[in-house]
Write a protein that holds these residues in place. Sequence first.
Motif, PDB file in Angstrom:
ATOM      1  N   LEU A 140       1.170  -8.391   6.940  1.00  0.00           N
ATOM      2  CA  LEU A 140       0.434  -7.406   6.142  1.00  0.00           C
ATOM      3  C   LEU A 140      -0.560  -8.039   5.180  1.00  0.00           C
ATOM      4  CD1 LEU A 140       3.399  -5.012   5.253  1.00  0.00           C
ATOM      5  CD2 LEU A 140       1.774  -4.818   7.152  1.00  0.00           C
ATOM      6  N   ASP A 141      -0.623  -9.381   5.168  1.00  0.00           N
ATOM      7  CA  ASP A 141      -1.516 -10.046   4.227  1.00  0.00           C
ATOM      8  C   ASP A 141      -2.969  -9.624   4.457  1.00  0.00           C
ATOM      9  OD1 ASP A 141      -1.728 -12.152   2.107  1.00  0.00           O
ATOM     10  OD2 ASP A 141      -3.078 -13.044   3.581  1.00  0.00           O
ATOM     11  N   GLU A 142      -3.665  -9.329   3.359  1.00  0.00           N
ATOM     12  CA  GLU A 142      -5.071  -8.917   3.370  1.00  0.00           C
ATOM     13  C   GLU A 142      -5.284  -7.492   3.871  1.00  0.00           C
ATOM     14  OE1 GLU A 142      -7.697 -10.672   2.105  1.00  0.00           O
ATOM     15  OE2 GLU A 142      -6.168 -12.083   1.417  1.00  0.00           O
ATOM     16  N   THR A 143      -4.197  -6.758   4.134  1.00  0.00           N
ATOM     17  CA  THR A 143      -4.352  -5.348   4.485  1.00  0.00           C
ATOM     18  C   THR A 143      -4.326  -4.512   3.206  1.00  0.00           C
ATOM     19  OG1 THR A 143      -1.964  -5.021   4.784  1.00  0.00           O
ATOM     20  CG2 THR A 143      -3.235  -5.702   6.721  1.00  0.00           C
ATOM     21  N   VAL A 144      -4.546  -3.235   3.349  1.00  0.00           N
ATOM     22  CA  VAL A 144      -4.633  -2.343   2.190  1.00  0.00           C
ATOM     23  C   VAL A 144      -3.515  -1.316   2.262  1.00  0.00           C
ATOM     24  CG1 VAL A 144      -6.068  -0.672   0.958  1.00  0.00           C
ATOM     25  CG2 VAL A 144      -7.116  -2.665   2.049  1.00  0.00           C
ATOM     26  N   ASP A 145      -2.820  -1.092   1.116  1.00  0.00           N
ATOM     27  CA  ASP A 145      -1.733  -0.116   1.116  1.00  0.00           C
ATOM     28  C   ASP A 145      -2.269   1.297   0.926  1.00  0.00           C
ATOM     29  OD1 ASP A 145      -2.346   0.219  -1.565  1.00  0.00           O
ATOM     30  OD2 ASP A 145      -0.647  -0.947  -2.306  1.00  0.00           O
ATOM     31  N   ALA A 146      -1.349   2.269   0.815  1.00  0.00           N
ATOM     32  CA  ALA A 146      -1.733   3.678   0.726  1.00  0.00           C
ATOM     33  C   ALA A 146      -2.541   3.989  -0.529  1.00  0.00           C
ATOM     34  CB  ALA A 146      -0.482   4.561   0.771  1.00  0.00           C
TER      35      ALA A 146
END
Length: 336
Positions: A239-245
């Motif tokens: 999940l690194d560098e992804t964006v949460d809700a």
Amino acid sequence: MRKIFLSAIVLLLVLSCKDKNSASDKFLFDSSGNINHVSVVVENDLWNGSVGEAIREVLTQIVYGLPQDEPMFTLSQIPPSVFSGFVTKNRTILKVEMDGNSGMDIMENVYAKPQKVITVSGKSKQDVIDVISENAEKIVNTFRAMEIEERQRQMAKSPHHYVTKIKEKLGLTIQFPSIYDLAKSEDNLFWFRKNITTGHAHIMIYDLPYGALKRNDSTVTQIIKIRDSIGQAYFKGRLDETVDANGNKISSFMVTEDAYTPFHAETIVDNKPAYETKGIWELTNDFMGGPFINYTIEDKVNKRWVGIEGFVFAPSVEKRNYMLELESIIKSVKIE
């Protein structure tokens, strides 16, 4: 004349057969058996009583540094009356003998090779129990050394081609099988990985400036900080560098799990002082984790520290044998 000639031929044939028999007496089959599997040769009544309990207490103690409880060795009990043929070829054997002498003998290549046979004897049950208890550490270390040596022997059959580049860059040799894929290569760091059941195993090799680690009461803390910084730099989560809700960027990387106190000890690797650290790693903001083993070796000649670490991600399966392989790789290191 003819009789003399025939007698000479018969004599040569007899001597030839004798030589062959002598050679066969020295021949030993290759040993067999799964890694970390010990055959225990003992009478059924002893195995089911206090002697068997003493043996299990020593050989099935829990391996430290794994997420779930796993025994040091898997045991198979064999009554002496059926200890013959192929069952004698196991690589590690513990025999219990009831006689007039109390003590322990360690023998090599008795029925096969390579092989370690430890015989514990005593004139009473309590004698045998006492011998096992007094020599518990020696018994475990003997069998573990045998398994590490065997794993190194197996891996040497298909050496990785990158060992030459590692030697050029880091001035050391280390043996590991070609099944490992290169994940990262930088000036002073190499990272390899291989796929295993439900996951993957990793080995990292790097060096550090001599001043990066100080010998004091906080040495273990320093080692953990170093490995965490390397994990943050190189081992990223899914999940690194992804964006949460909420639109926030997620940062996910490997760190040492705080809830599990790492095991730490001073030891010797390649005739050099070293620190051994075992524990559990995890990914921040993720659900991945597993065991790790780290050796930080003091290289006084080259004024540096050499770090070698193995770690595993293998959910839902036993990890003992995977960690033994990584330890075997680490302990094959030779620093120039």
